[in-house]
Design a protein around this motif. Structure first.
Motif, PDB file in Angstrom:
ATOM      1  N   LEU A 190       0.878  -1.128  -0.163  1.00  0.00           N
ATOM      2  CA  LEU A 190       0.114  -0.076   0.024  1.00  0.00           C
ATOM      3  C   LEU A 190       0.824   1.280  -0.094  1.00  0.00           C
ATOM      4  O   LEU A 190       1.815   1.433   0.531  1.00  0.00           O
ATOM      5  CB  LEU A 190      -0.850   0.199   1.144  1.00  0.00           C
ATOM      6  CG  LEU A 190      -2.049  -1.166   1.284  1.00  0.00           C
ATOM      7  CD1 LEU A 190      -2.759  -1.196   2.752  1.00  0.00           C
ATOM      8  CD2 LEU A 190      -3.038  -0.643   0.139  1.00  0.00           C
ATOM      9  N   LYS A 191       0.374   2.261  -0.559  1.00  0.00           N
ATOM     10  CA  LYS A 191       1.194   3.659  -0.780  1.00  0.00           C
ATOM     11  C   LYS A 191       0.241   4.580  -0.388  1.00  0.00           C
ATOM     12  O   LYS A 191      -0.970   4.773  -0.280  1.00  0.00           O
ATOM     13  CB  LYS A 191       1.403   3.850  -2.205  1.00  0.00           C
ATOM     14  CG  LYS A 191       2.277   2.641  -2.739  1.00  0.00           C
ATOM     15  CD  LYS A 191       3.828   2.523  -2.135  1.00  0.00           C
ATOM     16  CE  LYS A 191       4.538   1.714  -2.842  1.00  0.00           C
ATOM     17  NZ  LYS A 191       5.859   1.393  -2.163  1.00  0.00           N
ATOM     18  N   ASN A 192       0.945   5.730   0.321  1.00  0.00           N
ATOM     19  CA  ASN A 192       0.301   6.860   0.712  1.00  0.00           C
ATOM     20  C   ASN A 192      -1.132   6.848   1.352  1.00  0.00           C
ATOM     21  O   ASN A 192      -2.086   7.658   1.166  1.00  0.00           O
ATOM     22  CB  ASN A 192      -0.074   7.937  -0.794  1.00  0.00           C
ATOM     23  CG  ASN A 192       0.960   8.085  -1.601  1.00  0.00           C
ATOM     24  OD1 ASN A 192       2.280   8.288  -1.178  1.00  0.00           O
ATOM     25  ND2 ASN A 192       1.066   7.579  -2.672  1.00  0.00           N
ATOM     26  N   ILE A 193      -0.945   6.059   2.515  1.00  0.00           N
ATOM     27  CA  ILE A 193      -2.056   5.875   3.446  1.00  0.00           C
ATOM     28  C   ILE A 193      -1.941   6.860   4.680  1.00  0.00           C
ATOM     29  O   ILE A 193      -0.819   7.053   5.086  1.00  0.00           O
ATOM     30  CB  ILE A 193      -2.209   4.444   3.930  1.00  0.00           C
ATOM     31  CG1 ILE A 193      -1.972   3.553   2.763  1.00  0.00           C
ATOM     32  CG2 ILE A 193      -3.285   4.284   5.089  1.00  0.00           C
ATOM     33  CD1 ILE A 193      -3.553   3.390   2.014  1.00  0.00           C
ATOM     34  N   ASP A 194      -2.978   7.675   4.815  1.00  0.00           N
ATOM     35  CA  ASP A 194      -3.079   8.609   5.918  1.00  0.00           C
ATOM     36  C   ASP A 194      -3.269   7.798   7.243  1.00  0.00           C
ATOM     37  O   ASP A 194      -2.856   8.302   8.279  1.00  0.00           O
ATOM     38  CB  ASP A 194      -3.714   9.912   5.518  1.00  0.00           C
ATOM     39  CG  ASP A 194      -3.672  10.516   4.557  1.00  0.00           C
ATOM     40  OD1 ASP A 194      -2.596  11.324   4.690  1.00  0.00           O
ATOM     41  OD2 ASP A 194      -3.797  10.326   3.303  1.00  0.00           O
ATOM     42  N   LYS A 195      -4.679   7.011   7.084  1.00  0.00           N
ATOM     43  CA  LYS A 195      -4.791   6.528   8.469  1.00  0.00           C
ATOM     44  C   LYS A 195      -5.316   5.144   8.021  1.00  0.00           C
ATOM     45  O   LYS A 195      -5.857   4.669   7.292  1.00  0.00           O
ATOM     46  CB  LYS A 195      -6.267   6.883   9.099  1.00  0.00           C
ATOM     47  CG  LYS A 195      -6.204   8.450   9.420  1.00  0.00           C
ATOM     48  CD  LYS A 195      -7.543   8.595  10.090  1.00  0.00           C
ATOM     49  CE  LYS A 195      -7.319  10.308  10.791  1.00  0.00           C
ATOM     50  NZ  LYS A 195      -7.122  11.351   9.619  1.00  0.00           N
ATOM     51  N   ALA A 196      -4.617   4.051   8.768  1.00  0.00           N
ATOM     52  CA  ALA A 196      -4.958   2.650   8.668  1.00  0.00           C
ATOM     53  C   ALA A 196      -5.364   1.980  10.030  1.00  0.00           C
ATOM     54  O   ALA A 196      -4.973   2.372  10.934  1.00  0.00           O
ATOM     55  CB  ALA A 196      -3.258   2.223   8.440  1.00  0.00           C
ATOM     56  N   PHE A 197      -6.228   1.155   9.801  1.00  0.00           N
ATOM     57  CA  PHE A 197      -7.010   0.470  10.868  1.00  0.00           C
ATOM     58  C   PHE A 197      -6.751  -0.908  10.519  1.00  0.00           C
ATOM     59  O   PHE A 197      -6.883  -1.756   9.531  1.00  0.00           O
ATOM     60  CB  PHE A 197      -8.279   0.702  10.696  1.00  0.00           C
ATOM     61  CG  PHE A 197      -9.131   2.058  11.061  1.00  0.00           C
ATOM     62  CD1 PHE A 197      -9.139   2.446  12.390  1.00  0.00           C
ATOM     63  CD2 PHE A 197      -8.703   3.179  10.215  1.00  0.00           C
ATOM     64  CE1 PHE A 197      -9.529   3.743  12.921  1.00  0.00           C
ATOM     65  CE2 PHE A 197      -9.234   4.438  10.582  1.00  0.00           C
ATOM     66  CZ  PHE A 197      -9.492   4.749  11.770  1.00  0.00           C
ATOM     67  N   VAL A 198      -5.745  -1.603  11.482  1.00  0.00           N
ATOM     68  CA  VAL A 198      -5.163  -2.845  11.332  1.00  0.00           C
ATOM     69  C   VAL A 198      -5.459  -3.570  12.351  1.00  0.00           C
ATOM     70  O   VAL A 198      -5.319  -3.402  13.256  1.00  0.00           O
ATOM     71  CB  VAL A 198      -3.403  -2.571  11.264  1.00  0.00           C
ATOM     72  CG1 VAL A 198      -2.864  -3.963  10.950  1.00  0.00           C
ATOM     73  CG2 VAL A 198      -3.165  -1.818   9.878  1.00  0.00           C
ATOM     74  N   CYS A 199      -5.805  -4.790  12.091  1.00  0.00           N
ATOM     75  CA  CYS A 199      -6.200  -5.802  12.909  1.00  0.00           C
ATOM     76  C   CYS A 199      -5.282  -6.661  13.507  1.00  0.00           C
ATOM     77  O   CYS A 199      -4.163  -6.678  13.105  1.00  0.00           O
ATOM     78  CB  CYS A 199      -7.216  -6.839  12.204  1.00  0.00           C
ATOM     79  SG  CYS A 199      -6.402  -7.903  10.946  1.00  0.00           S
ATOM     80  N   MET A 200      -5.403  -7.372  14.716  1.00  0.00           N
ATOM     81  CA  MET A 200      -4.354  -8.192  15.209  1.00  0.00           C
ATOM     82  C   MET A 200      -4.825  -9.106  16.347  1.00  0.00           C
ATOM     83  O   MET A 200      -5.178  -8.602  17.669  1.00  0.00           O
ATOM     84  CB  MET A 200      -3.033  -7.307  15.829  1.00  0.00           C
ATOM     85  CG  MET A 200      -3.408  -6.476  16.903  1.00  0.00           C
ATOM     86  SD  MET A 200      -2.068  -5.203  16.913  1.00  0.00           S
ATOM     87  CE  MET A 200      -2.356  -4.208  15.422  1.00  0.00           C
ATOM     88  N   ASN A 201      -5.542 -10.143  16.005  1.00  0.00           N
ATOM     89  CA  ASN A 201      -6.122 -11.238  16.997  1.00  0.00           C
ATOM     90  C   ASN A 201      -5.936 -12.623  16.714  1.00  0.00           C
ATOM     91  O   ASN A 201      -6.193 -13.063  15.374  1.00  0.00           O
ATOM     92  CB  ASN A 201      -7.539 -10.984  17.266  1.00  0.00           C
ATOM     93  CG  ASN A 201      -8.295 -11.127  16.062  1.00  0.00           C
ATOM     94  OD1 ASN A 201      -8.259 -10.677  14.949  1.00  0.00           O
ATOM     95  ND2 ASN A 201      -9.584 -11.519  16.299  1.00  0.00           N
ATOM     96  N   LEU A 202      -5.491 -13.468  17.534  1.00  0.00           N
ATOM     97  CA  LEU A 202      -5.192 -14.799  17.400  1.00  0.00           C
ATOM     98  C   LEU A 202      -6.439 -15.498  17.805  1.00  0.00           C
ATOM     99  O   LEU A 202      -6.914 -15.056  18.805  1.00  0.00           O
ATOM    100  CB  LEU A 202      -3.815 -15.180  18.052  1.00  0.00           C
ATOM    101  CG  LEU A 202      -2.671 -14.602  17.452  1.00  0.00           C
ATOM    102  CD1 LEU A 202      -1.333 -14.974  18.045  1.00  0.00           C
ATOM    103  CD2 LEU A 202      -2.236 -15.065  15.893  1.00  0.00           C
TER     104      LEU A 202
END
Length: 264
Positions: A190-202
């Motif tokens: 991905l390029k030029n992202i201002d805000k990223a909502f990123v998951c993380m759950n096992l």
């Protein structure tokens, strides 16, 4: 896009009087060209609801992302103009919640796999998107980004091509919602992202380490850990923040309360 006209005036009058003859001369007028100045919409506002669910407001549009939790979860929010659904699982696609919401005039965007599980009424309101597809909607663009598992033991949770993450381009601002995924090449590219909502759950998505490593590679200006309640453990978002800050201090990690009913 809305614009306002600022009128830089009309007539400038110059009256010239001869001192010697005391005679009034005709007025001279100078016409000044009217200039139109375009006013850009304000940045998007993102309101966390719970887990993977949020409300996005931009330029008069109210957008629900993965609405679950029933009508009560959206108390005080405007009815949605658009709904984006990432995947078939109940924490993303909840027909009961959709049936309780006011969907008059609402367009739903979802992967094919979600549409196949919809009632005819919901399906009639739905436009499907495939991985890699881009649509122009209500003055903004959205791209469907792949979301899937890489670990062998987790591949059955999210198969490649079934669900969508989304990148929204609101004016000059680009916002990414990962959906349920691991640190896949498509995220890292991905390029030029201002805000990223990123998951993380096992065991369903990825570890804090994998999430941080991907974020450091694609370098959003801001990253928001979300969707971090796992089974049985809850991911450590402060650990994620430390890892990102150590890897790239220019990325701002923003921690907000995605679980208002829980102690974490």
């Amino acid at each position: 896009m809305k614009s306002k006209l600022f009128l830089l005036t009309g007539l400038i009058s110059l009256t010239i009087i001869s001192c010697k003859e005391k005679k009034e001369q005709p007025e001279e007028t100078v016409a000044v060209e009217t200039v139109a100045i375009e006013e850009k919409p304000a940045a998007a506002t993102i309101i966390p609801i719970e887990h993977a669910t949020s409300v996005v407001k931009w330029d008069g549009n109210t957008i629900y992302i993965d609405p679950v939790g029933g009508k009560a979860a959206f108390e005080g929010q405007q009815a949605p103009d658009l709904i984006f659904i990432t995947d078939i699982h109940g924490d993303h696609f909840n027909p009961e919640t959709l049936s309780e919401l006011n969907l008059e005039g609402t367009t739903i965007i979802a992967p094919d796999a979600v549409a196949l599980q919809m009632s005819e009424d919901l399906k009639s309101k739905t436009t499907t998107m495939k991985n890699g597809e881009v649509k122009e909607i209500a003055g903004f663009s959205v791209e469907a980004i792949p979301m899937y598992n890489l670990r062998e033991e987790a591949k059955s949770f999210h198969e490649k091509g079934r669900g969508n993450g989304y990148v929204f381009t609101f004016g000059d601002e680009r916002i990414y919602f990962s959906g349920d995924t691991e640190d896949i090449p498509e995220m890292r590219a991905l390029k030029n992202i201002d805000k990223a909502f990123v998951c993380m759950n096992l065991p369903y998505t990825m570890t804090e380490e994998s999430a941080a490593d991907a974020v450091i590679e694609f370098k959003p200006k801001e990253v928001y850990p979300y969707h971090f309640r796992g089974r049985p453990d809850v991911s450590d978002v402060n650990k994620f923040k430390s890892l990102v800050n150590e890897g790239d201090p220019n990325i701002e990690v923003v921690i907000v309360d995605w679980y208002p009913k829980e102690d974490y």
